[in-house]
Design an enzyme around this catalytic site. Structure first.
Site, PDB file in Angstrom:
ATOM      1  N   LYS A   1     -14.938   7.681  -4.660  1.00 38.51           N
ATOM      2  CA  LYS A   1     -16.242   7.976  -4.048  1.00 38.51           C
ATOM      3  C   LYS A   1     -16.794   9.284  -4.607  1.00 38.51           C
ATOM      4  CE  LYS A   1     -14.328   6.008   0.165  1.00 38.51           C
ATOM      5  NZ  LYS A   1     -13.729   6.427   1.453  1.00 38.51           N
TER       6      LYS A   1
ATOM      7  N   LYS B   1      -0.075  14.527   0.776  1.00 37.52           N
ATOM      8  CA  LYS B   1      -1.407  14.789   0.218  1.00 37.52           C
ATOM      9  C   LYS B   1      -1.613  16.277  -0.094  1.00 37.52           C
ATOM     10  CE  LYS B   1      -3.628  10.790   2.524  1.00 37.52           C
ATOM     11  NZ  LYS B   1      -4.451  10.034   1.540  1.00 37.52           N
TER      12      LYS B   1
ATOM     13  N   HIS C   1       0.804  -1.232   0.000  1.00 33.42           N
ATOM     14  CA  HIS C   1       0.000   0.000   0.000  1.00 33.42           C
ATOM     15  C   HIS C   1       0.828   1.269   0.000  1.00 33.42           C
ATOM     16  CE1 HIS C   1      -4.199  -1.349   0.591  1.00 33.42           C
ATOM     17  NE2 HIS C   1      -3.629  -2.418   1.112  1.00 33.42           N
TER      18      HIS C   1
ATOM     19  N   THR D   1      -8.912   6.240  -2.528  1.00 39.44           N
ATOM     20  CA  THR D   1     -10.249   5.690  -2.780  1.00 39.44           C
ATOM     21  C   THR D   1     -11.289   6.790  -2.627  1.00 39.44           C
ATOM     22  OG1 THR D   1     -10.266   4.974  -0.474  1.00 39.44           O
ATOM     23  CG2 THR D   1      -9.784   3.296  -2.145  1.00 39.44           C
TER      24      THR D   1
ATOM     25  N   LYS E   1      -9.456  13.793   3.704  1.00 38.03           N
ATOM     26  CA  LYS E   1      -8.538  12.654   3.766  1.00 38.03           C
ATOM     27  C   LYS E   1      -7.607  12.909   4.938  1.00 38.03           C
ATOM     28  CE  LYS E   1      -7.296  13.677  -0.539  1.00 38.03           C
ATOM     29  NZ  LYS E   1      -7.242  12.389  -1.220  1.00 38.03           N
ATOM     30  N   ARG E   2      -6.819  11.900   5.348  1.00 35.87           N
ATOM     31  CA  ARG E   2      -5.851  12.150   6.408  1.00 35.87           C
ATOM     32  C   ARG E   2      -4.974  13.356   6.042  1.00 35.87           C
ATOM     33  NH1 ARG E   2      -5.452   8.267  10.668  1.00 35.87           N
ATOM     34  NH2 ARG E   2      -3.680   9.527  11.285  1.00 35.87           N
TER      35      ARG E   2
END
Ligand SMILES: *Cc1c(COP(=O)(O)O)cnc(C)c1O
Length: 826
Positions: free
Chosen positions: A675, A569, A372, A671, A563-564
């Site tokens: 969504k 990110k 991952h 992911t 998101k985290r």
């Protein structure tokens, strides 16, 4: 055990007791209110009603569950075991109603009892047994396995405290313990009789047994008992109801007694406390080095219980040990369960008495590994002293696996000792550490990444030597998400329109959404599409107001990044753009920019200072922007606290723009991006993770692309990246950074955001500044597209229409075909 299933679950009786119509539901809710909650309607609390309904729904799952379990025991099937330290399953009631197909009946039944179903559902506590994407993926896969009627068991840890609750105080993240079990968990069935013992510490002793074979005994310093806590996993509109089996740790009685007998009562109590601490709390990820001993113990604990459970099931099926890998295949969700390689070997050698060669063949055939992450700091390793102290016998086995494996490497590449040390299961540079990704790779018959780009990079970088050695073992399975929860359940308005337009079949076959393409330019259809989005935005606006006190205008463009919080990110890239916009609008109030509402959500690891600073910055910007009268009707910024599956239900369907802006090559898949896409949200994103495939499916013209490619990132970092050059070249960027550093967004305190600004201008490990100008230019294209509602709506419809690939049903079929040798029963 061998009872005839028809005598166990008589469907005739079920018709009256477990009927799916609203009358029988209503009757059972009333009955459960009295018999389980000990309340009658006049004095029942809202939570009593929730429990009474949850138990009534659970009863309807149990009949299917018992039959499913029996059929797996009786039939010659291969069972997929999904081993994951995290299952972020989210609230269960709504999803079970959807999958049973009784949402409307439940609504009617509750209405007849004077209760609103949505209000009742909102009372469910979130089982936060995961950090984010990885744990949520495991939960989506369980949903698809059951829906496709594939024999499967999810194995994990039943944490007493899940991921912390995030509160925001004075703009900072504050962590609160997650007491999700406080009011009871109606979905869980504890099975005290399904329990196993797990060894820790001590030493090993080798001997030759009566048949002259070499045997090793592990004399443990202590043992912990794992008790099965089961949750039913109902497939969508099918009879299959699979099992999620989570292990709770308990003290071993005999150990307490032994201590008690020699008079050490407090020693015995302490031992009990330590044992019961094992499954106490989920570790937040992205933490710097910390007290990790307990985490290794957790991993070994759940892996050992799960493998022992599989051995017991094999025995119950009357199958010999040699058939283990024909009956089971275990997927390792990241390296957290990778100790399974050593533990399965230990059980086969020490407990079952097999020889090494046969045990190794079974282990490799039974295990498969999903990687991952490529981030070096996120690749798990364990220091040898810690490992030896906790798991002396598994360590011996790892040494032996390594010895045999490195012999193989030397045979293939004589004289290439640098390759040998690169591939070793033990990192000998510095303090010696076990490389769990190498252990998982060597012990598995299949290794996969989670998006096309990620699988390619995996083969080229982190596992390059292994991919050269065993190219046939490497696969890609692009992640997916379940359309039941992330479309049917969370966006009922859109679901109804989809039913009417392409037929109800889309929920179990998401590729049918292609049928929407024909309506993408239809003006009347577009209007209905927009009305649904607007209703979702109004609903989110209410949630935002009650969570933060900020009033947002649903007519603004909802630009969302949830998101985290992590530097890779790049929430800070988004924040820099907002600061630049703010300055532009202050200077030029006439600017013809569309009103925007930026929404952020996500938790930072408690020990990750930079991530917490980014949250503070976003809240600081929000405070200034939202209180500036000149920004009224133009710009709003919101940090939505405690992002979790429950709030995700409201957020994904209400977005217009999805921010997927990670540094190329760093996000394995994502992911959340999928969504959003299903819910008709346009993506602004880099060529990273599954964004690449999302853009391919949607069409380049329906995706807002910007930024460096993964190769550019790699080259820049290799050749020497100088973030300051980008600051010099871009006045707007420089001014934004200066404004942040000045303390403007922290009531004049100029020292707090300094580290963030300095980090960016000096190092910028994730190249936010290198991508800044292109991001801003791309946002201008977003603005232009938004100002033309017909264009925007067409793009939105096409995104939903082309999201079929990202159903977890497709992903699970691929695992079944390519990795597990397991076909859907349907
Ligand atoms: C989907 C999901 C995630 C993963 O989001 P990414 O954008 O892929 O990082 C994290 N948390 C929750 C609650 C989710 O539902």
């Amino acid at each position: 055990m061998a009872t005839n299933p028809t005598t166990l679950a008589p469907r005739a009786a079920e018709a009256s007791r477990h009927g799916l119509d609203s009358e029988s539901l209503q009757r059972d809710v009333l009955e459960n209110l009295v018999s389980l909650q000990a309340r009658y309607p006049a004095i029942a609390t809202p939570h009593d009603w929730y429990m009474a309904l949850a138990y009534s729904v659970r009863d309807r799952l149990l009949v299917r569950w018992v039959e499913t379990v029996q059929s797996y025991a009786a039939r010659d099937v291969r069972i997929a075991c999904y081993l994951s330290a995290e299952f972020l399953i989210g609230p269960q009631l709504g999803n079970n109603l959807v999958n049973l197909g009784i949402e409307a009946d439940a609504r009617e039944a509750m209405l007849a009892l004077g209760q609103d179903l949505d209000a009742v559902m909102a009372l469910e506590e979130e089982p936060g047994l995961g950090n984010g994407g990885l744990g949520r993926l495991a939960a989506c896969y369980l949903d698809s396995l059951a829906t496709l009627e594939m024999p499967a068991i999810g194995y994990g840890i039943r944490y007493e405290f899940g991921i912390f609750r995030q509160a925001i105080r004075d703009g900072w993240q504050v962590e609160e313990t997650d007491k999700w079990l406080q009011k009871g968990n109606p979905w869980e069935i504890v099975r005290p009789e399904v329990a196993y013992y797990v060894n820790f510490g001590g030493h090993t002793h080798s001997e030759t047994d009566a048949e002259g074979r070499f045997r090793v005994r592990w004399i443990a310093a202590n043992q912990v008992k794992g008790v099965a806590c089961d949750t039913p996993v109902q497939g969508y509109r099918v009879e299959t109801c699979n099992t999620l089996r989570l292990w709770r740790s308990e003290a071993v009685e005999s150990f307490d007694l032994a201590d008690f007998n020699v008079g050490d009562y407090y020693g015995a109590v302490e031992q009990k406390v330590v044992s019961e601490t094992l499954s106490k709390v989920l570790y937040p990820n992205d933490e710097p080095e910390m007290g990790k001993r307990l985490r290794l113990a957790q991993q070994y604990f759940f892996v050992s219980c799960s493998l022992q459970d599989m051995l017991r099931l094999l025995q119950q099926k009357g199958e010999p040990i040699e058939r283990f890998a024909d009956v089971f295949v275990a997927q390792l969700n990241d390296t957290h369960p990778s100790i399974a390689v050593a533990e399965l070997m230990r059980l086969l050698l020490d407990e079952c008495g097999l020889q090494w060669g046969q045990a190794w063949d079974i282990t490799q055939r039974a295990l498969a590994y999903t990687n991952h992450t490529l981030l070096p700091e996120a690749l798990e390793t364990w220091g040898l002293p810690l490992f030896r102290g906790l798991l002396p016998r598994p360590l011996e086995i790892i040494y032996e696996i390594n010895r045999r494996f490195l012999d193989e490497v030397r045979q293939r590449h004589p004289g290439d000792e640098s390759r040998v040390s690169r591939m070793s299961l033990i990192d000998e540079s510095g303090d010696r550490r076990i490389r769990m990704a190498h252990l998982a790779t060597v012990g598995s018959h299949a290794i996969n990444g989670v998006a096309a780009l990620h699988s390619t990079l995996l083969r080229e970088t982190v596992l390059r030597d292994f991919a050269e050695l065993w190219p046939e073992r490497f696969h890609n399975v692009t992640n997916g998400v379940t359309p039941r929860r992330f479309l049917a359940l969370c966006n009922p308005g859109l679901a109804r329109l989809l039913d009417q337009t392409v037929g109800e079949g889309w929920i179990a076959d998401l590729t049918r959404l292609r049928g929407l393409e024909a309506h993408a330019d239809d003006e009347a259809f577009q209007q209905r599409w927009r009305a649904i989005k607007n209703a979702n935005k109004e609903a989110l606006a209410k949630h935002i107001h009650s969570a933060t006190g900020v009033a947002v205008d649903p007519r603004a463009l909802f630009d969302i990044q949830v998101k985290r919080i992590h530097e890779y990110k790049r929430q800070h890239l988004n924040a820099l753009y907002i600061v630049a916009l703010y300055q532009r609008l202050r200077r030029e109030p006439q600017l013809a920019l569309a009103p925007r509402c930026f929404v952020f959500g996500g938790k930072a690891a408690p020990g990750y200072a930079m991530a917490k600073l980014i949250i503070r910055l976003i809240n600081g910007i929000a405070e200034v922007v939202n209180n500036d009268p000149a920004m009224e009707g133009r710009l709003k910024v919101v940090f939505f606290p405690n992002f979790n599956v429950k709030s995700a239900h409201h957020i994904y369907p209400a977005a217009d723009l999805s921010e997927q802006i990670s540094t190329a090559g760093k996000e394995a898949s994502g992911t959340g991006n999928m969504k959003f896409m299903m819910n008709g949200v346009l993506t602004i994103g880099t060529l990273d993770g599954a964004n690449v495939e999302i853009r391919e499916e949607a069409g380049a013209e329906n995706f807002f692309l910007f930024g460096l490619h993964a190769q550019d990132v790699e080259r820049l970092q290799r050749e020497g990246y100088r973030p300051a050059d980008h600051v010099t070249a871009n006045d707007e960027l420089r001014e934004a950074l200066e404004l942040i550093a000045s303390g403007h967004f922290l009531r004049g305190q100029s020292d707090v955001f300094r580290p963030l600004v300095e980090n960016l201008t000096q190092w910028d490990h994730f190249l936010a500044l290198a991508d800044y100008a292109d991001y801003v230019a791309c946002q201008a294209r977003v603005d232009a597209a938004w100002q033309d509602p017909a264009t925007w709506t067409r793009m939105s419809i096409l995104n939903t229409a082309r999201s079929g690939k990202f159903s977890s049903d497709r992903a699970i079929r691929e695992y079944g075909d390519r990795i597990w040798g397991l076909a859907p029963m349907k």
